[in-house]
Design an enzyme around this catalytic site. Sequence first.
Site, PDB file in Angstrom:
ATOM      1  N   SER A 171       3.909   7.326   0.633  1.00  0.00           N
ATOM      2  CA  SER A 171       4.617   6.151   1.154  1.00  0.00           C
ATOM      3  C   SER A 171       5.887   5.988   0.346  1.00  0.00           C
ATOM      4  CB  SER A 171       3.740   4.905   0.967  1.00  0.00           C
ATOM      5  OG  SER A 171       4.501   3.718   1.137  1.00  0.00           O
ATOM      6  N   TYR A 184      -2.246  -1.026  -3.219  1.00  0.00           N
ATOM      7  CA  TYR A 184      -1.682   0.007  -2.333  1.00  0.00           C
ATOM      8  C   TYR A 184      -0.595   0.821  -3.074  1.00  0.00           C
ATOM      9  CZ  TYR A 184       0.469   2.056   1.856  1.00  0.00           C
ATOM     10  OH  TYR A 184       0.967   2.931   2.795  1.00  0.00           O
TER      11      TYR A 184
END
Length: 286
Positions: A171, A184
């Site tokens: 990401s 996350y």
Amino acid sequence: MRDYFVEQGPAQTQAPVCPIVRSLAGQTALVTGANSGIGRAIAVALGKAGANVVVNYVTREDAARETLEEVQQCGARALAIAADVSNEQQVRDMFQRTVDELGALDILVNNAGLQQDAPFHEMTTAQWDKVMNVNLRGQFLCTREAVRIFMRQGIRKNVSSSAGKVICISSVHDVIPWAGHVNYAASKGGVMLMMKSVAQEVAPLGIRVNSICPGAVRTPINTEAWSTREAYNSLMKLIPYKRIGEPEELGRVAVWLASDDSDYITGASLYVDGGMTLYPGFETGG
Ligand code: BGC
């Protein structure tokens, strides 16, 4: 040790015709979390490029079936396998079944991932563990099985120049800190250095390991960031290229990163983000 020394580079020859190349023909890919979003688009794109595809899922079998049918329409062989990527035994069984039923493994796409957001001071250990287990432990377990298979197989010269390819779906948040999403961001930061360290370790074996790092892409994980006009406008402040990404764009990048067209690339993080990692605030400030 692989030895590619030649005194001169290969002669440049002109191809007389322009054949349509299915760059992954004869290869087998396993995509985790392939029943929705980016994973689904990648599975379909790999199938279109000629690969046989294992569609991994853990819930929503109906959605996995849909992906499976889409892949099969491309003429590829496909198999849906339910397995929780954070469960060691289920992961081992899935890779064993892949080799038993499709004969080989050439490409792993570590896509399964999730968010469980909370203000940091309220984050529970359950939320922390769930995200770490799926996003980081899951990529470790699947990559380890894939590497073991790639080592056993060696280079299958008729299908690829390398002994295997791992693509980690990371990401932009493996470099951009993310308040309210600490679990996350920590998991994706972990994915980044896992990917690079494994890449360094297995490169001499002819195995390539890279990450694709998506920015904002139109998928169910972030619906609230793009589904209303207000949210979309506010999202655009973070994207210099001024549009959201589409899952199919990630599919095309994955095909290229899995193919021999990118054979000299390993240990790389490829940000597919419309410039989200370019400090958008500095477009006007600074
Ligand atoms: C997250 C999305 C988010 C994007 C950009 C992704 O990794 O899963 O929810 O929109 O990063 O912030």
